[in-house]
Design a protein around this motif. Sequence first.
Motif, PDB file in Angstrom:
ATOM      1  N   ASP A 169       3.419  15.244  -0.411  1.00 27.36           N
ATOM      2  CA  ASP A 169       2.375  14.334   0.078  1.00 27.36           C
ATOM      3  C   ASP A 169       2.719  12.874  -0.226  1.00 27.36           C
ATOM      4  OD1 ASP A 169       0.807  16.291   1.161  1.00 27.36           O
ATOM      5  OD2 ASP A 169      -0.699  16.311  -0.425  1.00 27.36           O
ATOM      6  N   ARG A 170       3.225  12.627  -1.437  1.00 25.78           N
ATOM      7  CA  ARG A 170       3.577  11.240  -1.789  1.00 25.78           C
ATOM      8  C   ARG A 170       4.660  10.690  -0.861  1.00 25.78           C
ATOM      9  NH1 ARG A 170       3.739  11.351  -8.472  1.00 25.78           N
ATOM     10  NH2 ARG A 170       1.497  11.759  -8.719  1.00 25.78           N
ATOM     11  N   MET A 191      -4.284   5.294  -5.469  1.00 25.75           N
ATOM     12  CA  MET A 191      -5.205   4.447  -4.722  1.00 25.75           C
ATOM     13  C   MET A 191      -6.570   5.147  -4.706  1.00 25.75           C
ATOM     14  SD  MET A 191      -4.717   3.083  -0.820  1.00 25.75           S
ATOM     15  CE  MET A 191      -3.313   2.023  -1.133  1.00 25.75           C
ATOM     16  N   ASP A 232       0.833  -1.215   0.000  1.00 31.63           N
ATOM     17  CA  ASP A 232       0.000   0.000   0.000  1.00 31.63           C
ATOM     18  C   ASP A 232       0.866   1.263   0.000  1.00 31.63           C
ATOM     19  OD1 ASP A 232      -2.392  -1.299  -0.084  1.00 31.63           O
ATOM     20  OD2 ASP A 232      -2.901  -1.011   2.029  1.00 31.63           O
ATOM     21  N   ARG A 233       1.924   1.257   0.808  1.00 31.45           N
ATOM     22  CA  ARG A 233       2.798   2.441   0.851  1.00 31.45           C
ATOM     23  C   ARG A 233       3.435   2.700  -0.508  1.00 31.45           C
ATOM     24  NH1 ARG A 233       6.007   1.782   6.676  1.00 31.45           N
ATOM     25  NH2 ARG A 233       4.129   2.057   7.964  1.00 31.45           N
ATOM     26  N   LEU A 281       0.769   4.269  -2.689  1.00 33.68           N
ATOM     27  CA  LEU A 281       0.508   5.641  -2.233  1.00 33.68           C
ATOM     28  C   LEU A 281       1.679   6.558  -2.545  1.00 33.68           C
ATOM     29  CD1 LEU A 281      -1.104   4.773   1.225  1.00 33.68           C
ATOM     30  CD2 LEU A 281      -2.255   5.953  -0.666  1.00 33.68           C
ATOM     31  N   GLY A 282       2.890   6.034  -2.379  1.00 33.13           N
ATOM     32  CA  GLY A 282       4.080   6.837  -2.623  1.00 33.13           C
ATOM     33  C   GLY A 282       4.250   7.167  -4.097  1.00 33.13           C
ATOM     34  N   GLU A 283       3.792   6.301  -4.967  1.00 29.93           N
ATOM     35  CA  GLU A 283       3.918   6.537  -6.408  1.00 29.93           C
ATOM     36  C   GLU A 283       2.818   7.451  -6.932  1.00 29.93           C
ATOM     37  OE1 GLU A 283       5.969   4.894  -9.189  1.00 29.93           O
ATOM     38  OE2 GLU A 283       7.237   5.182  -7.444  1.00 29.93           O
ATOM     39  N   GLY A 284       1.604   7.262  -6.403  1.00 36.64           N
ATOM     40  CA  GLY A 284       0.478   7.945  -7.049  1.00 36.64           C
ATOM     41  C   GLY A 284      -0.470   8.661  -6.121  1.00 36.64           C
ATOM     42  N   ARG A 300      -4.846  13.430  -2.417  1.00 31.75           N
ATOM     43  CA  ARG A 300      -3.582  13.830  -1.779  1.00 31.75           C
ATOM     44  C   ARG A 300      -2.478  13.085  -2.516  1.00 31.75           C
ATOM     45  NH1 ARG A 300      -3.983  16.317   3.348  1.00 31.75           N
ATOM     46  NH2 ARG A 300      -1.785  16.773   3.055  1.00 31.75           N
ATOM     47  N   GLY A 301      -1.421  13.778  -2.831  1.00 31.96           N
ATOM     48  CA  GLY A 301      -0.341  13.156  -3.588  1.00 31.96           C
ATOM     49  C   GLY A 301      -0.748  12.854  -5.005  1.00 31.96           C
ATOM     50  N   PHE A 302      -1.800  13.540  -5.480  1.00 33.80           N
ATOM     51  CA  PHE A 302      -2.265  13.249  -6.834  1.00 33.80           C
ATOM     52  C   PHE A 302      -1.926  14.378  -7.807  1.00 33.80           C
ATOM     53  CE2 PHE A 302      -5.471  13.435 -10.215  1.00 33.80           C
ATOM     54  CZ  PHE A 302      -5.129  12.247 -10.845  1.00 33.80           C
ATOM     55  N   SER A 303      -2.240  15.614  -7.436  1.00 33.88           N
ATOM     56  CA  SER A 303      -1.995  16.735  -8.345  1.00 33.88           C
ATOM     57  C   SER A 303      -1.926  18.021  -7.543  1.00 33.88           C
ATOM     58  CB  SER A 303      -3.123  16.830  -9.382  1.00 33.88           C
ATOM     59  OG  SER A 303      -2.943  17.969 -10.201  1.00 33.88           O
ATOM     60  N   GLY A 309       4.073   7.548   1.287  1.00 33.49           N
ATOM     61  CA  GLY A 309       4.935   6.410   1.009  1.00 33.49           C
ATOM     62  C   GLY A 309       5.663   5.932   2.252  1.00 33.49           C
ATOM     63  N   THR A 349       2.463  17.989  -4.255  1.00 37.47           N
ATOM     64  CA  THR A 349       2.055  16.606  -4.495  1.00 37.47           C
ATOM     65  C   THR A 349       3.172  15.631  -4.126  1.00 37.47           C
ATOM     66  OG1 THR A 349       0.500  17.225  -6.242  1.00 37.47           O
ATOM     67  CG2 THR A 349       1.384  14.985  -6.326  1.00 37.47           C
ATOM     68  N   ARG A 370      -3.615   8.587 -17.134  1.00 34.79           N
ATOM     69  CA  ARG A 370      -2.743   7.414 -17.172  1.00 34.79           C
ATOM     70  C   ARG A 370      -1.912   7.322 -15.882  1.00 34.79           C
ATOM     71  NH1 ARG A 370       0.339   6.610 -22.655  1.00 34.79           N
ATOM     72  NH2 ARG A 370      -1.748   6.852 -23.500  1.00 34.79           N
ATOM     73  N   ARG A 371      -2.602   7.361 -14.755  1.00 39.56           N
ATOM     74  CA  ARG A 371      -1.962   7.208 -13.437  1.00 39.56           C
ATOM     75  C   ARG A 371      -2.763   6.203 -12.638  1.00 39.56           C
ATOM     76  NH1 ARG A 371      -1.412  13.571 -11.806  1.00 39.56           N
ATOM     77  NH2 ARG A 371      -0.344  14.205 -13.717  1.00 39.56           N
ATOM     78  N   PHE A 406      -3.515   9.234  -3.406  1.00 37.35           N
ATOM     79  CA  PHE A 406      -4.835   8.615  -3.387  1.00 37.35           C
ATOM     80  C   PHE A 406      -5.913   9.632  -3.717  1.00 37.35           C
ATOM     81  CE2 PHE A 406      -4.461  10.133   0.980  1.00 37.35           C
ATOM     82  CZ  PHE A 406      -5.727  10.629   1.259  1.00 37.35           C
TER      83      PHE A 406
END
Lengths: 559, 559
Positions: B464-465, A551, A464-465, A468-471, A496-499, B469, B461, A547-548, A473
């Motif tokens: 946050d990642r 989660m 999961d990490r 989440l770390g790549e993309g 969060r961590g998306f854009s 992560g 972003t 194309r991402r 949620f």
Amino acid sequence: MTQSTELPPALPEGGLRVVALGGIGEIGRNMTVFEHAGRLLVVDCGVLFPEDDQPGVDLILPDFRAIEDRLDDIEAIVLTHGHEDHIGAVPFLLKLRPDVQVVGSRFTLALLAAKCREHRQTPRLVEVKEGERRSYGPFELEFFAVNHSIPDALAVAIRTAAGLVLHTGDIKLDQLPLDGRLTDLAGFSRLGDEGVDLFLVDSTNAEVPGFVVPEREIGPVLENVIRKADQRVIVACFASHVHRVQQVLDVAVQYKRKIAFVGRSMVRNMGIASDLGFLNVPDGLFVDLDVAMRMEEDEVIFVSTGSQGEPLSALSRMARGDHRQISIREGDTVILASSLIPGNENAVFNVVNGLAKLGATVVHQGNAKVHVSGHSPAGELLFLYNAVRPSNVMPVHGEWRHLRANAALAVATGVAEDHVVIAEDGVVVDLIDGKAAVSGRVVVGHVYVDGLSVGDVGESTLSDRLVLGEGGFISISVAIDQTTGRAVTAPTISGRGFSDDPKALEAVVPLVEMELARTEAEGIADTHRVAQAVRRVVGRWVAETYRRRPMIVPTVIPV
Amino acid sequence: MTQSTELPPALPEGGLRVVALGGIGEIGRNMTVFEHAGRLLVVDCGVLFPEDDQPGVDLILPDFRAIEDRLDDIEAIVLTHGHEDHIGAVPFLLKLRPDVQVVGSRFTLALLAAKCREHRQTPRLVEVKEGERRSYGPFELEFFAVNHSIPDALAVAIRTAAGLVLHTGDIKLDQLPLDGRLTDLAGFSRLGDEGVDLFLVDSTNAEVPGFVVPEREIGPVLENVIRKADQRVIVACFASHVHRVQQVLDVAVQYKRKIAFVGRSMVRNMGIASDLGFLNVPDGLFVDLDVAMRMEEDEVIFVSTGSQGEPLSALSRMARGDHRQISIREGDTVILASSLIPGNENAVFNVVNGLAKLGATVVHQGNAKVHVSGHSPAGELLFLYNAVRPSNVMPVHGEWRHLRANAALAVATGVAEDHVVIAEDGVVVDLIDGKAAVSGRVVVGHVYVDGLSVGDVGESTLSDRLVLGEGGFISISVAIDQTTGRAVTAPTISGRGFSDDPKALEAVVPLVEMELARTEAEGIADTHRVAQAVRRVVGRWVAETYRRRPMIVPTVIPV
């Protein structure tokens, strides 16, 4: 030969069983368990540091499960030397069996004691020296001096009715060691005369040809750099590398500079080394950091931790320009007198670049001979095999590439190919009638320490990490009427961590609303099914639009 | 000298302005913009690959902002060679200005054209050769042959009224190049006679002493390994390293093996190289992978991508035992005839260990001389400085440690210290009256490509990642009555990337319920304030209980 997935059969009487619960197939968390006549002996109990695919993990422990029902059978824990990958997990084993005896050399035990104090433990320590023999249950131990990148390292011979075993620990054959304490090749030869049935050998540098340059050749390189420095000099190295630090001290004396230690573990370990006489310190050489900061720039050398680019270390802070006391100036000299552990390259070079940008001259193993390894390369390993002339060999302390290379060296010196056993963690090797062979396998997984807990972070959390770390949620929250399935609120959608774009998710809102209208129309009131429907819609939209693969986290609250 | 944060003044008439929008202070995304008489010339336009602290990012582009208002002023884009860090961002610049001329050598443009086809672009390509001169607006260009780890590389001289500039591109001085195409030191010397006012020099290997061994010395090493192989041989290297592949082909011919390419970019690039005559291929040497799989194991050599341990590459799949066609067997030989780019060590060694575990003999630059660098080390850079005898020097293509080392070499050959300008990305250098100096700075940030979008993933972003992560998140969802603040549902609390233990968050539920009762009692109905209160309670609890820092994500839905 390592493909067995079966539990091993009961150990035949008179046999010796060997199983690594860590340290084979990886470099770190060394722990080898020997079994004979129903009793156990543990050699080393260290930690492994996590890799990129184990995010957030602080440490990885050996997997104690294979012995957790037999803790009372442990006669002793023998520590070959004081590095973290050999002693770091001892406190975790002591939690399970606080009264077990821990056997090791003076310096090793001093480092362990300091570590145990942090865990509020007072272990039963048994100090031994090279040349000594001790018996623990059916295990007769004999200790041998070994040269390594930390003082007071030992190899251990284990005699049982099953035969004679020799475990090198971490080893190299510096023929001009700074402390004059040579690896006891003569003792190994004597064991060889007696007949070594099983030889466990450090594989770390088995792929590297040749010999390690003597540690003392680093002194003149340091001297040459420090002689030319007319400002501040900072030397970073491992906090346990007493002989490396000794050479810095010697140069400091020569150029009338004082020494200030920077970094908690450096201060602690050098205090221990100096108290126990492993570090030779003229009176008045050490000064506190506060005092050093008030001295002229060419009157002091700072000896610091952080040689691996650890982001919280003093050196990293200096490189970022946010160390509380030391700010790097144009013309300062920084020496990284240390190895570059694979995986740390980016971190270390970030530090080097930060220091270079601030104007420091940075000396490191890439541009000067300021480091030598602590492990025997191929040339030295041949000397070891030829001294010991073992019947059976088990490469330890290495990844697969190292184990294979070490096995090839054993065979080259005349050990029969089918007497060389590559047994990764968990593979059970039995020595019976003078022949070592794989008899089965026990489960050895990764045991993660994250913060205060051990073991609750596992592969599912790590996976999961990684996602989440790549993309990041995208969360979708909505309350629905639990009888009709009707959405009683507008869906709350956020990422969060998306854009960074606040409008990035705007276009999916009507799609979610349509889907909620559809599930209501179909009379779906089950929150789980509604959540699944929402997840599917959002997942498809984000894959097509961006194309991402963030989660997707729907929360459907029944009201 | 690089501390300026001011925008530069208008460029005085007759001056030449130079600014890197990428590639200085880092290795990658090379792009240098020259300005003279109101017109612009772009040299290279490449991508940078992300580091650990840029998770989920696919590519990093040069920052075009400094020229986005002046796109029509661009006379041409000149490409020095076909590596991704020099051509990879061209399609993104073409999106802004599709009709700009792109100037480069035959092989470089062929690689670019293939890339542009994937972006459905048909750029205006202008093919040039070493020795040729071309004018684009006020920029008179002259091209010079350069030896590098890809064929057909060029250096470019730029003549304007402001003076003569020479940009090496990526360069080395192999004196026995496989294709006989030497770096044109004689041409550089002629420029030196004419007087080079500004010299931009590849810094990549400036820290490394000495000279690069000729590429052709790798052939005999490959031959020696392949001669002894009686099973399958797999050679992995960069998909653009035509000369490395040529040497594998030559050995294949010698030992009567066929060649099968594995990996999309390898198939594509070697097709181009072979079509254009850069790869010398006897008839019938190439076979398709399907055909190769039906041949005897000692009749074929596989030439594959994946030398940097890319997890989706063919070689990584083989190492994990899940390649669709090729399964590694005990006794196979794998050669990684490639560099180890810093940061890729763990990935590469994971591949090596996987292959070793499967029983393959793995040959790599750590245990054999199967790779040489494509960039001039210090010894060769001295030759360059002495040939060119520049008035001003600007180190390019390097991190700070490389730039500093390169600057020191320039000074050692006699360039005046205040005529050596270290100008990281965005630092504006003006050449006026024969003197180069920093005149200001433009903003150059990281422009991230993630999936289909460019630029919407930014530092917030990524930060946050990194948090997600490392520690995952804990979400708390609750619906409250928007007039009274009363919770109308029990709070839903769940974690992802936090713990494998399903009961890990049980103990915080009553704390959240108590907090909700408190906010209700205080008459707090504002969802934002309730969310903040919940976040504080959960954050404090998790820090105390677990000593971890997951992201806390409260969602309070008003009903």
